[in-house]
Design a protein around this motif. Structure first.
Motif, PDB file in Angstrom:
ATOM      1  N   ARG A  99      -8.514   3.198   5.702  1.00 45.54           N
ATOM      2  CA  ARG A  99      -7.695   4.377   5.980  1.00 45.54           C
ATOM      3  C   ARG A  99      -6.245   4.209   5.544  1.00 45.54           C
ATOM      4  NH1 ARG A  99     -10.546   4.538  11.802  1.00 45.54           N
ATOM      5  NH2 ARG A  99     -11.170   2.497  11.005  1.00 45.54           N
ATOM      6  N   ASN A 100      -5.675   3.031   5.772  1.00 46.81           N
ATOM      7  CA  ASN A 100      -4.284   2.811   5.365  1.00 46.81           C
ATOM      8  C   ASN A 100      -4.149   2.844   3.843  1.00 46.81           C
ATOM      9  OD1 ASN A 100      -2.761   2.236   7.946  1.00 46.81           O
ATOM     10  ND2 ASN A 100      -4.386   0.705   8.125  1.00 46.81           N
ATOM     11  N   LYS A 101      -5.104   2.220   3.161  1.00 50.77           N
ATOM     12  CA  LYS A 101      -5.078   2.212   1.700  1.00 50.77           C
ATOM     13  C   LYS A 101      -5.257   3.620   1.142  1.00 50.77           C
ATOM     14  CE  LYS A 101      -6.979  -1.291  -0.336  1.00 50.77           C
ATOM     15  NZ  LYS A 101      -5.815  -1.887  -1.061  1.00 50.77           N
ATOM     16  N   MET A 102      -6.141   4.395   1.758  1.00 44.23           N
ATOM     17  CA  MET A 102      -6.372   5.769   1.306  1.00 44.23           C
ATOM     18  C   MET A 102      -5.096   6.594   1.397  1.00 44.23           C
ATOM     19  SD  MET A 102      -8.915   8.635   2.952  1.00 44.23           S
ATOM     20  CE  MET A 102      -8.062   8.461   4.526  1.00 44.23           C
ATOM     21  N   ILE A 103      -4.396   6.496   2.520  1.00 47.92           N
ATOM     22  CA  ILE A 103      -3.167   7.265   2.704  1.00 47.92           C
ATOM     23  C   ILE A 103      -2.125   6.853   1.672  1.00 47.92           C
ATOM     24  CG2 ILE A 103      -1.227   7.660   4.278  1.00 47.92           C
ATOM     25  CD1 ILE A 103      -3.291   7.444   6.579  1.00 47.92           C
ATOM     26  N   ASP A 104      -2.004   5.541   1.421  1.00 49.56           N
ATOM     27  CA  ASP A 104      -1.020   5.048   0.455  1.00 49.56           C
ATOM     28  C   ASP A 104      -1.367   5.475  -0.968  1.00 49.56           C
ATOM     29  OD1 ASP A 104       0.406   3.855   2.474  1.00 49.56           O
ATOM     30  OD2 ASP A 104      -0.502   1.875   2.195  1.00 49.56           O
TER      31      ASP A 104
END
Length: 585
Positions: free
Chosen positions: A379-384
């Protein structure tokens, strides 16, 4: 086809040419553009000339080309056309026609400004000044039957047309009287409600206990109702007079008053088929309803104070045109209002989810396959990597719960190991996505799944069609917005006939029923919330729902807007709105 439509087709074909300049052409070219016969083409040109919109000089003799000179600018022609369509209630058709034209970007922007002047708060002069609110929405309106509403828009509008017996206070979250003046539980399996006197339905009849009995019976016994599963708790309903109702259950039901606060439990008249005629007791009565338009007028005999707004008009604005015509409704669009820098900001939190259709045969029925996708979608990578501004990783329906969670990151290697465990053999799975939102996000999900060996086909589909074709989807990407964190709004979206229910197996639905039984049997709010959190944890453990991210959507409201109370989707309660006129002292 209207003459102005012929003109706009011709004008956009020569959009690069200036007004009042002779343009060389031929009758054959004009006919090809209009897509008509030669006699019809000549007739159109003559009528356009008579209107003064063009000058037309046909070429005479071999080698002499014709000349057309446009006198009406493209933007003036579009304004004339859309004004006529709006006046004739052909808004949707008009917008679809404009969508078919190759309109230059700068003209689209001006059209957006023109629409801003038509939507929002308006004043209609006449024998009596009328205050009108016009709002565009981007989904069809499927039903105004409280028991069957399926979108936040419909839920909100139902709350303006009908009334509930009780309401939840927006700040304290305590239950308050509404159509019912009071209530009591003579024993743990019974509830008595005392109704107000003098409450009128829109068709003129007074509210009685028979209306309440009829409403609850259709709510608990219709398979189309979100509360259908509560029907097996109800023994009977009795009228103890015109304004007193007794409910007897076969088990303790402490949560029952909360159900009566839901807009889906709004009281409907026993003598009207709501599917044919929309009649409630609310502050606005329906004058016209279709899937593309809803017109409501203030109900003069409302049992509380009359609304200040005289009319609310809702129009279905095709979502595919939202970006093209650069318009988004906020209630700062108040005619003759200045000082728009003085605003009130309203935030609505949207949560993006991925739901698996475990009813459909396929690899997504295996828990390890669903876990592999969860591990792949960091999820963090997707947002970034997709640059979703203002987004935060989600671990629950509610942002407050997500903030407390530690959301780990996983490697693609871990996802591949889970995929091996599932026995996946490479078949392509289908994911339904929104046709106009989060495209980049969906492509990122598709790419991450491809990297671990899962083939995903993305199929854009409007939500109104999702349920119709649900059997074709292995998973869907949707966004949800909880209207608030009151207890009824936590449990209501998971009720009978919801999209969650339709995508889960019988065994999984039975497990949800067990959680909901425990929830409604809880004697305290903390006990019920604990059970609800257990159910969310079960969704996550089984990877039936993949929480993606939360994002705030912001609307600015004019400082002159008074009495604002916000409901579903951040939309204002029409009953309480009024405009403070600017006064120069």
């Amino acid at each position: 086809m209207k003459l102005i439509e012929h003109y706009l087709i011709l004008k956009t074909a020569y959009a690069t040419q200036k007004n009042d300049v002779d343009i060389e052409t031929t009758l054959s070219e004009i006919i090809d553009i209009l897509g008509c016969s030669q006699p019809n083409g000549k007739g159109v040109l003559n009528r356009l000339k008579q209107q003064g919109w063009i000058r037309w000089n046909p070429g005479r003799g071999r080698g002499n080309r014709s000349r057309i000179n446009f006198q009406l600018s493209l933007i003036d022609g579009i304004k004339m056309y859309i004004s006529d369509q709006l006046a004739q209630n052909h808004f949707k058709e008009g917008m679809e026609f404009l969508h078919s034209l190759s309109i230059p970007t700068q003209i689209q922007s001006v059209l957006g400004e023109f629409l801003e002047g038509w939507f929002g708060f308006q004043t209609e002069e006449g024998n009596e000044v009328k205050h009108i609110l016009r709002i565009p929405i981007h989904r069809n309106l499927l039903s105004m039957d409280p028991a069957q509403v399926s979108t936040a828009y419909e839920y909100h509008f139902v709350g303006q047309i009908y009334d509930t017996l009780l309401r939840v206070h927006p700040i304290t979250k305590q239950i308050c009287p509404h159509l019912a003046l009071g209530w009591e539980a003579p024993n743990e399996k019974s509830w008595i409600f005392y109704l107000r006197k003098g409450v009128h339905f829109h068709h003129g009849r007074l509210l009685t206990s028979e209306d309440v009995i009829y409403t609850i019976q259709r709510l608990f016994h219709s398979t189309e109702s979100v509360f259908f599963w509560f029907g097996h708790y109800l023994n009977n309903v009795e009228s103890l007079g015109d304004h007193t109702v007794l409910f007897n259950f076969n088990r303790p039901f402490p949560f029952f008053p909360y159900i009566l606060c839901s807009n889906k439990a709004s009281i409907v008249p026993y003598d009207v088929d709501i599917k044919q005629q929309v009649v409630g007791t609310g502050p606005f009565s329906v004058q016209f309803f279709s899937k593309e338009k809803l017109i409501m007028e203030a109900f003069d005999h409302y049992f509380k104070e009359r609304a200040w707004l005289d009319r609310v008009e809702i129009f279905r604005f095709p979502e595919e045109l939202q970006s093209k015509f650069l318009y988004k409704m906020t209630t700062e669009n108040v005619d003759s209002m200045e000082m728009r820098d003085k605003t009130v900001t309203q935030h609505v939190t949207i949560t993006q989810l991925i739901l698996f259709n475990t009813k459909k045969p396929g690899p997504q029925q295996h828990q390890a396959f669903r876990r592999a996708i969860r591990l792949a979608l960091d999820r963090n990578k997707m947002i970034d990597e997709t640059n979703i501004k203002g987004a935060n990783p989600a671990d629950s329906f509610l942002p407050a719960n997500s903030k407390k969670a530690i959301i780990p990151s996983y490697t693609l290697s871990e996802a591949k190991e889970a995929l091996k465990e599932s026995g996946y053999s490479g078949e392509t799975i289908t994911m339904f996505i929104h046709p106009n939102r989060w495209r980049e996000n969906a492509l990122w999900i598709q790419s991450r799944c491809n990297q671990i060996g899962i083939s995903i086909e993305l199929r854009p589909l409007e939500f109104s069609k999702t349920l119709q074709f649900l059997h074709q989807a292995h998973l869907i990407m949707i966004e949800v917005s909880f209207k608030d964190e009151s207890e009824i709004n936590l449990i209501e979206p998971l009720g009978n006939n919801s999209i969650y229910r339709k995508m889960l197996t019988l065994q999984e639905n039975e497990q949800m029923d067990l959680f909901i039984d425990r929830f409604i049997s809880g004697k305290t709010a903390n006990e019920r919330l604990s059970t609800w959190n257990e159910m969310v944890d079960w969704f996550k453990k089984e990877h039936l729902i993949l929480f993606q991210f939360h994002i705030n959507e912001e609307s600015l409201y004019s400082n002159y807007l008074q009495g604002y109370k916000f409901g579903a989707l951040g939309m204002a309660d029409f009953h309480s709105l009024w405009i403070k006129d600017k006064i120069n002292l």
